[in-house]
Design a protein around this motif. Structure first.
Motif, PDB file in Angstrom:
ATOM      1  N   ASP A 105       0.824  -1.215   0.000  1.00 26.60           N
ATOM      2  CA  ASP A 105       0.000   0.000   0.000  1.00 26.60           C
ATOM      3  C   ASP A 105       0.859   1.265   0.000  1.00 26.60           C
ATOM      4  O   ASP A 105       1.851   1.357   0.740  1.00 26.60           O
ATOM      5  N   TYR A 162       0.634   5.572   0.350  1.00 27.86           N
ATOM      6  CA  TYR A 162      -0.253   6.556   0.977  1.00 27.86           C
ATOM      7  C   TYR A 162       0.208   7.986   0.698  1.00 27.86           C
ATOM      8  O   TYR A 162       1.399   8.252   0.494  1.00 27.86           O
ATOM      9  N   ARG A 194      -5.255   6.095   0.911  1.00 22.28           N
ATOM     10  CA  ARG A 194      -4.427   5.120   0.210  1.00 22.28           C
ATOM     11  C   ARG A 194      -4.489   5.425  -1.278  1.00 22.28           C
ATOM     12  O   ARG A 194      -5.557   5.384  -1.884  1.00 22.28           O
TER      13      ARG A 194
END
Length: 403
Positions: free
Chosen positions: A34, A36, A43
């Motif tokens: 992920d 960010y 996200r």
């Protein structure tokens, strides 16, 4: 291995999963799959791997700030060419090869998102004058097919909580009250600074969903006849058997309108350029004249105020002329004949003896008032105007108010 890197490198390392984490300051970073922007609340994207080991990038369509938009641009550029990408606000992940119930629902909501888009494209096509939305609808349909295939949503599977999950198309086709509440009350995007996640009833799109499903249009690749069936979907949903003929007619009409508009624009541009050329020639011609020549042309009305100004050092800065019953100054002020007659009586008094001067006001043709500040050496100063007695007398003679 470096964990603090330049901003574009954060996206590059994430896209290639070259290491487990990296950051650029505190506003752009990734951890594992992920990445960010400004924190875990936003996200940007994730790298997902399904049960078959196939990889896909889920890139959010949410928006937040200008800086986040720049981060999103870097994320998209960093994804290697040819990789499978799903552009969606939905977050779906496998955990030990299984979906949680929440992820299963989010995966279903992605399908509804695509059906809603299809509905918007079909409605837009009915009135469109220039754009054919067939490609957009085909992309939506193929995205759904690939999405179902990637997550195995066409099969019965056990969730991460140990519960059985039915094939998603079966659940979306159900009209049972519980299924309608779960699958057609779709989670929306959480508003900034709010912990509440809104839900929107999208059951109005179920009929379109069932129509598409019946036609077999949810598929991962465009097999033979796919384009024709999509075209027929447009026709049937619009209720216009001649939809595409009408579209071509509107398109041709719009193209003709655009052509005429462009011709008019080019014509206006040519006219402006020609006017500029003539004005430049006139400007250069006038620049070669002496002041006396310019003065004569201005008095006769052949020269506008735009092209004329009184040189400094002459003691006065404005000339007067009579036009259409008004006295007009070379600085663009007009005075009516009745007001000019009143002023002329004052000027004659001041001219005979400057000690007779007294302050007064000049009212121009637009009802603005100008103060008469002084009268010395046969020059009247009113506002920003300095006018000689000879100019005023000549104008008075032309008006027939001077002896």
């Amino acid at each position: 291995m470096r964990y603090v890197v330049e901003t574009p490198m954060v996206a590059h390392l994430w896209a290639h999963q070259s290491q487990d984490s990296a950051r650029s300051g505190s506003n752009f970073y990734f951890e594992g799959k992920d990445i960010y922007s400004y924190g875990s609340h936003f996200r940007c994207a994730s790298v997902e791997t399904n049960q078959q080991g196939q990889k896909a990038y889920l890139v959010t369509t949410r928006t937040y700030s200008n800086t986040t938009a720049k981060h999103m641009g870097m994320v998209r550029q960093a994804i290697p060419f040819g990789e499978q990408i799903f552009n969606t606000p939905r977050s779906v992940s496998l955990y030990n090869g299984k979906l949680y119930g929440y992820d299963y629902q989010e995966a279903a909501y992605y399908i509804i998102d695509q059906v809603e888009k299809i509905n918007e494209y079909i409605k837009a096509q009915i009135k469109s004058r220039s754009r054919n939305y067939t490609d957009q609808v085909e992309d939506c349909l193929l995205n759904v097919g690939r999405w179902i295939e990637f997550w195995g949503l066409d099969k019965r599977q056990k969730s991460a909580e140990g519960q059985w999950l039915m094939p998603v198309l079966t659940k979306l086709s159900s009209t049972a009250k519980k299924d309608m509440e779960i699958f057609w009350n779709v989670t929306g995007e959480r508003l900034r600074y709010s912990s509440c996640i809104p839900r929107n009833n999208k059951s109005e799109y179920q009929e379109l969903f069932l129509d598409i499903l019946t036609r077999g249009l949810f598929q991962p690749i465009a097999i033979s006849g796919f384009e024709d069936r999509v075209s027929q979907l447009f026709i049937d949903r619009s209720g216009d058997p001649l939809l595409w003929e009408h579209f071509e007619q509107r398109k041709a009409k719009q193209q003709e309108t655009n052509r005429r508009t462009e011709e008019a624009r080019e014509r206006r541009l040519a006219e402006r350029q020609e006017k500029w050329r003539r004005d430049e020639e006139e400007r250069q011609r006038i620049a070669r004249l002496t002041f006396e020549e310019k003065k004569e042309l201005w008095h006769s009305g052949e020269l506008s105020n735009t092209w004329f100004n009184v040189p400094s050092g002459l003691g006065f800065n404005a000339l007067l002329r009579v036009r259409n019953g008004y006295i007009e100054t070379s600085m663009g002020v007009r005075v009516e004949a009745t007001e000019a007659a009143r002023l002329w009586r004052l000027i004659e008094l001041f001219h005979k003896n400057e000690t007779n001067f007294r302050h007064d006001l000049v009212k121009d043709a637009n009802s603005h008032q100008w103060s008469i500040n002084s009268y010395q050496n046969d020059i009247m100063i009113a506002g920003c105007h300095r006018i000689s007695y000879d100019e005023m007398r000549n104008a008075a003679l032309q008006l027939g108010i001077a002896a």
